[in-house]
Scaffold this active site. Structure first.
Site, PDB file in Angstrom:
ATOM      1  N   ASP A 125      -4.263 -12.743   3.267  1.00  0.00           N
ATOM      2  CA  ASP A 125      -5.724 -12.406   3.917  1.00  0.00           C
ATOM      3  C   ASP A 125      -6.766 -12.742   2.891  1.00  0.00           C
ATOM      4  O   ASP A 125      -7.875 -12.498   2.872  1.00  0.00           O
ATOM      5  CB  ASP A 125      -5.855 -10.777   4.271  1.00  0.00           C
ATOM      6  N   HIS A 145      -6.251  -7.370  -0.568  1.00  0.00           N
ATOM      7  CA  HIS A 145      -6.372  -5.814  -0.913  1.00  0.00           C
ATOM      8  C   HIS A 145      -5.507  -5.488  -2.170  1.00  0.00           C
ATOM      9  O   HIS A 145      -4.551  -5.976  -2.448  1.00  0.00           O
ATOM     10  CB  HIS A 145      -5.820  -4.885   0.177  1.00  0.00           C
ATOM     11  N   HIS A 185       0.781  -1.221   0.036  1.00  0.00           N
ATOM     12  CA  HIS A 185      -0.012  -0.064  -0.057  1.00  0.00           C
ATOM     13  C   HIS A 185       0.927   1.321   0.093  1.00  0.00           C
ATOM     14  O   HIS A 185       0.408   2.315  -0.302  1.00  0.00           O
ATOM     15  CB  HIS A 185      -0.808   0.034   1.342  1.00  0.00           C
ATOM     16  N   ASP A 192      -2.706 -10.542  -2.561  1.00  0.00           N
ATOM     17  CA  ASP A 192      -3.272 -10.105  -1.217  1.00  0.00           C
ATOM     18  C   ASP A 192      -4.668  -9.656  -1.654  1.00  0.00           C
ATOM     19  O   ASP A 192      -5.430  -9.392  -2.688  1.00  0.00           O
ATOM     20  CB  ASP A 192      -2.421  -8.724  -0.828  1.00  0.00           C
TER      21      ASP A 192
HETATM   22 ZN   LIG Z   1      -4.348  -7.197   2.487  1.00  0.00          ZN
END
Ligand SMILES: [Zn+2]
Length: 336
Positions: free
Chosen positions: A247, A162, A125, A160
């Site tokens: 995740d 996200h 991120h 991931d």
């Molecule tokens: Zn994540």
């Protein structure tokens, strides 16, 4: 076949407090998983080194690196609502970013098939100039940028749950580093729509595959074969940098995808086929259920070793087919 393992007790010094999901116990879970599944023998430990200024600056401007360091020197605190740092965090983040570079050096010197970097804080991120989403420096991007600076063509794949907004942003206008992400939509940070496919020289070299809550491994495997493999071939990728967030596991407490550790095994086994052996660096990104991290990191490492470990069965069915068709139709337009 051997795999390099880059781990370090110092990654635990980035202390996010007792209630933060991105905590040092995650790395202990990786260690437990590798040990429980008997993977120690095939692993060669490599000590990570901190990234040097000029290496970080392939991605992050010097003023950003200094701002993180002075923030930590001043005692740390919250960089944003969910990203925290303590005095040790800047040095730990520099070590996490350097671990991938140590991996590349060690892969070049030996005959290992791949490297597994179990470092924190995670990185995907972090943009060039902004810490966010538990991330300070973008570890995978620093390694990808270092490889590209040597003339390699790098495929960054992000599994991931996200979207890796930072990695996408850093390479959005480049053609030497291509970015592929499967992620849940809608979910933090809200980027990663299929219409984001790159710009300028990078036009077409970002491939986002957003999936609905509950999506299973079948949709990953199918899109890997039908979209990602041809994409890598067109790109002429010579290295694979894998942002392995666990995740996407169905047990994860902060996301809603439907993967199992068996799915991570199969996805990894298919991904490593996209480049030559010895040109694969895998980074731990997210993943917040400790049992899921233990089993998924073990099944990922086993796949890197050329073995197939399924602590849980791979999954199929469920939502996602419609979204994949939409991505395929769009890519048919822009990739011709
Ligand atoms: Zn994540």
């Amino acid at each position: 076949m051997t795999v390099l393992l880059l781990d370090d007790e110092r990654f635990g010094l980035h202390d996010t407090g007792p209630h933060h999901p991105e905590r040092a116990a995650r790395l202990e879970a990786v260690r437990v998983g590798l040990s429980e599944h008997g993977l120690g023998d095939g692993l060669v430990r490599v000590e990570p080194r901190p990234a040097r200024d000029e290496e970080l600056e392939l991605v992050h401007p010097q003023r950003y690196v200094r701002s993180i360091e002075s923030f930590c020197d001043a005692g740390g605190g919250h960089l944003d609502a969910d990203t925290v740092a303590v005095p040790a965090s800047a040095a730990v983040a520099r070590l996490a970013a350097g671990a991938g570079l140590s991996a590349v050096d060690a892969l070049a010197e030996g005959d290992a098939a791949a490297a597994f970097v179990t470092a924190r804080p995670p990185g995907h991120h972090a943009t060039a100039t902004r810490a966010m989403g538990f991330c300070l420096f973008n570890n995978a991007a620093v390694t990808a940028a270092a490889l590209a600076a040597r003339g390699e063509r790098v495929l960054v794949v992000d599994v991931d749950a996200h979207h890796g907004n930072g990695t996408q942003d850093i390479f959005y206008e480049r053609d030497d580093v291509a970015y592929v992400s499967w992620h849940q939509e809608p979910l933090y940070p809200g980027t990663g729509s299929k219409e984001q496919w790159g710009a300028g020289a990078g036009t077409g070299w970002t491939l986002n595959v957003p999936l609905p809550p509950g999506a299973t491994g079948e949709h990953y495997r199918r899109s890997l074969e039908e979209l990602v493999a041809p994409f890598a071939e067109r790109h002429g990728s010579t290295w694979l940098v894998l942002s392995a967030g666990f995740d996407g596991h169905r047990a994860d407490p902060i996301t809603d995808l439907g993967l199992t550790s068996g799915d991570y095994a199969d996805i990894t086994a298919d991904l490593v086929q996209l480049v030559a052996p010895g040109r694969v660096v895998v980074f731990l990104e997210g993943g917040y259920d400790l049992r899921a991290i233990a089993d998924s990191s073990a099944s990922t490492v086993a796949a890197l070793l050329g073995d197939r470990l399924h602590p849980e069965a791979p999954t199929s069915g469920g939502p996602g087919a419609e979204q994949l068709e939409e991505v395929a139709a769009l890519r048919h337009q822009i990739d011709r």
